[in-house]
Design an enzyme around this catalytic site. Sequence first.
Site, mmCIF file in Angstrom:
data_model
loop_
_atom_site.group_PDB
_atom_site.id
_atom_site.type_symbol
_atom_site.label_atom_id
_atom_site.label_comp_id
_atom_site.label_asym_id
_atom_site.label_seq_id
_atom_site.Cartn_x
_atom_site.Cartn_y
_atom_site.Cartn_z
ATOM 1 N N TYR A 19 -35.199 -21.278 39.220
ATOM 2 C CA TYR A 19 -35.398 -22.732 39.179
ATOM 3 C C TYR A 19 -35.094 -23.377 40.535
ATOM 4 O O TYR A 19 -34.381 -24.378 40.607
ATOM 5 C CB TYR A 19 -34.516 -23.361 38.085
ATOM 6 C CG TYR A 19 -34.631 -22.651 36.765
ATOM 7 C CD1 TYR A 19 -35.786 -22.763 36.000
ATOM 8 C CD2 TYR A 19 -33.598 -21.839 36.304
ATOM 9 C CE1 TYR A 19 -35.907 -22.090 34.797
ATOM 10 C CE2 TYR A 19 -33.717 -21.158 35.104
ATOM 11 C CZ TYR A 19 -34.872 -21.284 34.353
ATOM 12 O OH TYR A 19 -34.990 -20.623 33.178
ATOM 13 N N TYR A 146 -33.902 -23.315 23.696
ATOM 14 C CA TYR A 146 -34.382 -22.580 24.876
ATOM 15 C C TYR A 146 -34.630 -21.138 24.461
ATOM 16 O O TYR A 146 -33.756 -20.502 23.862
ATOM 17 C CB TYR A 146 -33.360 -22.631 26.030
ATOM 18 C CG TYR A 146 -33.840 -21.797 27.202
ATOM 19 C CD1 TYR A 146 -34.733 -22.329 28.130
ATOM 20 C CD2 TYR A 146 -33.476 -20.459 27.326
ATOM 21 C CE1 TYR A 146 -35.231 -21.552 29.164
ATOM 22 C CE2 TYR A 146 -33.963 -19.674 28.361
ATOM 23 C CZ TYR A 146 -34.849 -20.222 29.272
ATOM 24 O OH TYR A 146 -35.348 -19.447 30.284
ATOM 25 N N ASP A 247 -33.234 -16.152 17.372
ATOM 26 C CA ASP A 247 -33.089 -15.737 18.767
ATOM 27 C C ASP A 247 -31.594 -15.659 19.077
ATOM 28 O O ASP A 247 -30.937 -16.677 19.274
ATOM 29 C CB ASP A 247 -33.796 -16.764 19.670
ATOM 30 C CG ASP A 247 -33.614 -16.460 21.153
ATOM 31 O OD1 ASP A 247 -32.802 -15.578 21.491
ATOM 32 O OD2 ASP A 247 -34.276 -17.130 21.972
ATOM 33 N N LYS A 276 -29.655 -9.841 26.842
ATOM 34 C CA LYS A 276 -28.472 -10.197 27.636
ATOM 35 C C LYS A 276 -27.332 -9.177 27.518
ATOM 36 O O LYS A 276 -27.354 -8.164 28.201
ATOM 37 C CB LYS A 276 -28.011 -11.605 27.255
ATOM 38 C CG LYS A 276 -28.968 -12.688 27.783
ATOM 39 C CD LYS A 276 -28.342 -14.046 27.669
ATOM 40 C CE LYS A 276 -29.231 -15.158 28.153
ATOM 41 N NZ LYS A 276 -29.211 -15.359 29.586
HETATM 42 N N1 PMP Z 1 -33.502 -16.828 24.508
HETATM 43 C C1 PMP Z 1 -32.273 -17.338 24.751
HETATM 44 C C2 PMP Z 1 -31.500 -17.966 23.619
HETATM 45 C C3 PMP Z 1 -31.736 -17.299 26.039
HETATM 46 O O1 PMP Z 1 -30.522 -17.833 26.285
HETATM 47 C C4 PMP Z 1 -32.494 -16.694 27.073
HETATM 48 C C5 PMP Z 1 -31.969 -16.616 28.505
HETATM 49 N N2 PMP Z 1 -31.179 -17.633 28.936
HETATM 50 C C6 PMP Z 1 -33.753 -16.169 26.775
HETATM 51 C C7 PMP Z 1 -34.214 -16.247 25.477
HETATM 52 C C8 PMP Z 1 -34.610 -15.533 27.839
HETATM 53 O O2 PMP Z 1 -34.066 -14.333 28.257
HETATM 54 P P1 PMP Z 1 -34.445 -13.725 29.689
HETATM 55 O O3 PMP Z 1 -33.869 -14.639 30.709
HETATM 56 O O4 PMP Z 1 -33.790 -12.364 29.667
HETATM 57 O O5 PMP Z 1 -35.924 -13.638 29.741
#
Ligand code: PMP
Length: 428
Positions: A19, A146, A247, A276
């Site tokens: 970003y 997100y 998610d 993650k």
């Molecule tokens: N979903 C959630 C809830 C996240 O927090 C993130 C990353 N911040 C993602 C998806 C995307 O993961 P990545 O950055 O490994 O593509």
Amino acid sequence: MTDWQALLSFDREHVWHPYAPVPAGQSALPVAGAEGVRLRLADGRRLIDGMSSWWCAIHGYKHPALDAAVEDQLGRFAHVMFGGLTHEPAVTLAQRLLDLAPPRLRHVFFADSGSVAVEIAIKMCLQAQRARGRPGRRLLTVRGGYHGDTFGAMAICDPVQGMHRLFAGVLAEHVFAERPPDGFEAQLDPAWAAHVQRLVAEHAHELAAIVLEPVVQGAGGMRFHSPACVALMRRLCDEHRLLLVLDEIATGFGRTGALFAYQHAGVTPDVLCLGKALTGGYLSLAATLCSAEVASAVSAGEGGALMHGPTFMANPLACSVALASLDLLSDGAWRQQVPAIERGLRDALAPARELPGVADVRVLGAIGVVQMEHEVDVTRATAAAIDRGVWLRPFRDLIYTMPPYVIDEEDLSAVADAVVAAVRAATS
Ligand code: PMP
């Protein structure tokens, strides 16, 4: 000898950071090493990582068991394609994940990042529902979420804070319910429940699935909501034959105090995204788990297969280190560590409530958040934390921490002090 000046100058001019524009407004800090909960900068300064490298490094850096897992697999082979080939680390990891997940989830698709895991979840739902004779192609989600930066994932991120305007016309137009009311401890708000019920009923004919970050909205605003909201979504999915995608890329593996955040709600998803902390922050790996119903519908449908297959799918080094990370979690220490962090952050961040410019202070599991009444001056806030030997990365109006689980009391107290110092710096 590394010429850091030359590296930093090239980095600033030519290398994109998250970003950020190029050239970057501000040089990034050069990390020369990392051990335990500390990052070592090129100039020798050591900073406690209050961010766990964006939720990932739950066991800290340079962990002997995680290092050994990578080295051991490296001695065998680093990577092979997953099309037509398989290997022990992937199969064992799939077994271990399914053992941890609820019995409803029976199949695992390995991806290379969280965003891609979300894309796969969306494809699973669209393909499965199409095969079941449900033509709906839209998704329902909540504002404030997100889910990643790829196009499918972006389309379900918050439509105001996210990048919808920038990519209008290209992003799919999904259905957004209002953000779940704040408060992990809150009762289900009847007005919000009625709103969501109405919205789902109105759009059910064109929907395939509901997608949600359970209990904690991460990068969309670091907000916590009641598990009852998640349970409501499960009921609505059942009522309208929609699939529920949770998610847990940020919340998975203990961060909220439960191994998975859906456990707070006592429900199980049809599709679950993990990433993650899956590898303890060592390598990029994510996984999308799904139910037998979803997998069999996809497999029996048009195309006869799930239409995805990344080059680095199920990378053996990543799977091996993920197995070692699960071993560390299975020793159970996180069950004491996360509540200890929660208590420590609650006590130490409480005084921030009284500071000028502070809108809210909230803590859940190993997540502590100070929300300001205004955008944070990231440079000043970060500098104040660094002065106290701590790495923080505020965004928007949020100064927050989610430290490694292995952090001790003294270091946690330094992190909390740094959050408070960053808050003061952000307002002065
Ligand atoms: N979903 C959630 C809830 C996240 O927090 C993130 C990353 N911040 C993602 C998806 C995307 O993961 P990545 O950055 O490994 O593509």
